[in-house]
Design a protein around this motif. Structure first.
Motif, PDB file in Angstrom:
ATOM      1  N   GLN A   1       0.849  -1.182   0.000  1.00 57.83           N
ATOM      2  CA  GLN A   1       0.000   0.000   0.000  1.00 57.83           C
ATOM      3  C   GLN A   1       0.887   1.234   0.000  1.00 57.83           C
ATOM      4  O   GLN A   1       2.092   1.152   0.189  1.00 57.83           O
ATOM      5  N   TYR A   2       0.275   2.372  -0.198  1.00 55.84           N
ATOM      6  CA  TYR A   2       1.023   3.615  -0.198  1.00 55.84           C
ATOM      7  C   TYR A   2       0.239   4.668   0.573  1.00 55.84           C
ATOM      8  O   TYR A   2      -0.941   4.523   0.833  1.00 55.84           O
ATOM      9  N   ILE A   3       0.919   5.730   0.929  1.00 59.90           N
ATOM     10  CA  ILE A   3       0.282   6.875   1.591  1.00 59.90           C
ATOM     11  C   ILE A   3       0.536   8.096   0.722  1.00 59.90           C
ATOM     12  O   ILE A   3       1.679   8.375   0.356  1.00 59.90           O
ATOM     13  N   HIS A   4      -0.512   8.816   0.379  1.00 65.61           N
ATOM     14  CA  HIS A   4      -0.404  10.047  -0.404  1.00 65.61           C
ATOM     15  C   HIS A   4      -0.352  11.200   0.586  1.00 65.61           C
ATOM     16  O   HIS A   4      -1.306  11.452   1.305  1.00 65.61           O
ATOM     17  N   ILE A   5       0.757  11.925   0.625  1.00 63.50           N
ATOM     18  CA  ILE A   5       0.916  13.081   1.502  1.00 63.50           C
ATOM     19  C   ILE A   5       0.765  14.330   0.652  1.00 63.50           C
ATOM     20  O   ILE A   5       1.500  14.531  -0.311  1.00 63.50           O
ATOM     21  N   ALA A   6      -0.223  15.159   1.009  1.00 63.74           N
ATOM     22  CA  ALA A   6      -0.472  16.407   0.281  1.00 63.74           C
ATOM     23  C   ALA A   6      -0.028  17.586   1.131  1.00 63.74           C
ATOM     24  O   ALA A   6      -0.104  17.553   2.355  1.00 63.74           O
ATOM     25  N   ASN A   7       0.444  18.635   0.481  1.00 67.43           N
ATOM     26  CA  ASN A   7       0.923  19.826   1.177  1.00 67.43           C
ATOM     27  C   ASN A   7       0.281  21.052   0.531  1.00 67.43           C
ATOM     28  O   ASN A   7       0.925  21.815  -0.166  1.00 67.43           O
ATOM     29  N   ALA A   8      -1.007  21.223   0.792  1.00 69.25           N
ATOM     30  CA  ALA A   8      -1.765  22.343   0.212  1.00 69.25           C
ATOM     31  C   ALA A   8      -1.481  23.638   0.977  1.00 69.25           C
ATOM     32  O   ALA A   8      -0.945  23.615   2.082  1.00 69.25           O
ATOM     33  N   ASP A   9      -1.841  24.769   0.377  1.00 65.59           N
ATOM     34  CA  ASP A   9      -1.658  26.049   1.067  1.00 65.59           C
ATOM     35  C   ASP A   9      -2.596  26.191   2.260  1.00 65.59           C
ATOM     36  O   ASP A   9      -2.210  26.708   3.296  1.00 65.59           O
ATOM     37  N   ASP A  10      -3.841  25.750   2.109  1.00 66.33           N
ATOM     38  CA  ASP A  10      -4.837  25.821   3.184  1.00 66.33           C
ATOM     39  C   ASP A  10      -5.566  24.497   3.298  1.00 66.33           C
ATOM     40  O   ASP A  10      -5.641  23.736   2.339  1.00 66.33           O
ATOM     41  N   GLY A  11      -6.126  24.259   4.472  1.00 67.25           N
ATOM     42  CA  GLY A  11      -6.892  23.035   4.675  1.00 67.25           C
ATOM     43  C   GLY A  11      -7.627  23.086   5.997  1.00 67.25           C
ATOM     44  O   GLY A  11      -7.464  24.014   6.785  1.00 67.25           O
ATOM     45  N   ALA A  12      -8.425  22.074   6.250  1.00 65.65           N
ATOM     46  CA  ALA A  12      -9.213  22.014   7.481  1.00 65.65           C
ATOM     47  C   ALA A  12      -8.341  21.562   8.649  1.00 65.65           C
ATOM     48  O   ALA A  12      -7.702  20.522   8.587  1.00 65.65           O
ATOM     49  N   GLY A  13      -8.286  22.362   9.703  1.00 62.35           N
ATOM     50  CA  GLY A  13      -7.548  21.994  10.903  1.00 62.35           C
ATOM     51  C   GLY A  13      -6.042  22.021  10.718  1.00 62.35           C
ATOM     52  O   GLY A  13      -5.520  22.475   9.713  1.00 62.35           O
ATOM     53  N   TYR A  14      -5.341  21.528  11.732  1.00 60.25           N
ATOM     54  CA  TYR A  14      -3.870  21.482  11.696  1.00 60.25           C
ATOM     55  C   TYR A  14      -3.395  20.521  10.606  1.00 60.25           C
ATOM     56  O   TYR A  14      -2.498  20.827   9.840  1.00 60.25           O
TER      57      TYR A  14
ATOM     58  N   ASN B   1      -5.218  16.895   8.255  1.00 58.37           N
ATOM     59  CA  ASN B   1      -6.433  16.116   8.062  1.00 58.37           C
ATOM     60  C   ASN B   1      -6.169  14.934   7.149  1.00 58.37           C
ATOM     61  O   ASN B   1      -5.153  14.881   6.478  1.00 58.37           O
ATOM     62  N   ALA B   2      -7.100  13.994   7.176  1.00 55.39           N
ATOM     63  CA  ALA B   2      -6.956  12.792   6.360  1.00 55.39           C
ATOM     64  C   ALA B   2      -8.308  12.387   5.802  1.00 55.39           C
ATOM     65  O   ALA B   2      -9.353  12.661   6.387  1.00 55.39           O
ATOM     66  N   THR B   3      -8.279  11.755   4.649  1.00 57.51           N
ATOM     67  CA  THR B   3      -9.467  11.206   4.022  1.00 57.51           C
ATOM     68  C   THR B   3      -9.051   9.937   3.280  1.00 57.51           C
ATOM     69  O   THR B   3      -7.922   9.484   3.445  1.00 57.51           O
ATOM     70  N   ASN B   4      -9.882   9.399   2.467  1.00 52.96           N
ATOM     71  CA  ASN B   4      -9.588   8.147   1.770  1.00 52.96           C
ATOM     72  C   ASN B   4      -8.303   8.247   0.953  1.00 52.96           C
ATOM     73  O   ASN B   4      -8.260   8.921  -0.057  1.00 52.96           O
ATOM     74  N   GLY B   5      -7.257   7.571   1.397  1.00 54.21           N
ATOM     75  CA  GLY B   5      -6.015   7.506   0.649  1.00 54.21           C
ATOM     76  C   GLY B   5      -5.150   8.744   0.662  1.00 54.21           C
ATOM     77  O   GLY B   5      -4.229   8.863  -0.136  1.00 54.21           O
ATOM     78  N   ARG B   6      -5.409   9.706   1.573  1.00 57.32           N
ATOM     79  CA  ARG B   6      -4.623  10.939   1.551  1.00 57.32           C
ATOM     80  C   ARG B   6      -4.490  11.500   2.953  1.00 57.32           C
ATOM     81  O   ARG B   6      -5.420  11.479   3.745  1.00 57.32           O
ATOM     82  N   VAL B   7      -3.319  12.018   3.274  1.00 54.51           N
ATOM     83  CA  VAL B   7      -3.066  12.755   4.508  1.00 54.51           C
ATOM     84  C   VAL B   7      -2.582  14.134   4.073  1.00 54.51           C
ATOM     85  O   VAL B   7      -1.698  14.249   3.232  1.00 54.51           O
TER      86      VAL B   7
END
Length: 54
Positions: free
Chosen positions: A19-32, A34-40
């Motif tokens: 399996q793999y983990i998708h790590i995203a580094n957006a400019d803004d997001g909910a909370g400190y 967050n995680a959803t299906n297949g993404r942190v």
């Protein structure tokens, strides 16, 4: 010699899963962070990405 860690040859908690983990580094997001299906996500606006990698 005894070896510790993930391996395809072992069972239970030491077994390596394909399996793999998708790590995203957006400019803004909910909370400190967050995680959803297949993404942190660690938003830049909360400095979470910097805390993760340093």
């Amino acid at each position: 010699m005894q070896q510790w860690g993930l391996s395809e040859e072992t069972t239970d908690i030491n077994h390596k899963y394909c399996q793999y983990i998708h790590i995203a580094n957006a400019d803004d997001g909910a909370g400190y962070a967050n995680a959803t299906n297949g993404r942190v996500m660690f938003p830049n606006s909360t400095n979470a990405g910097d805390d993760l990698f340093h």
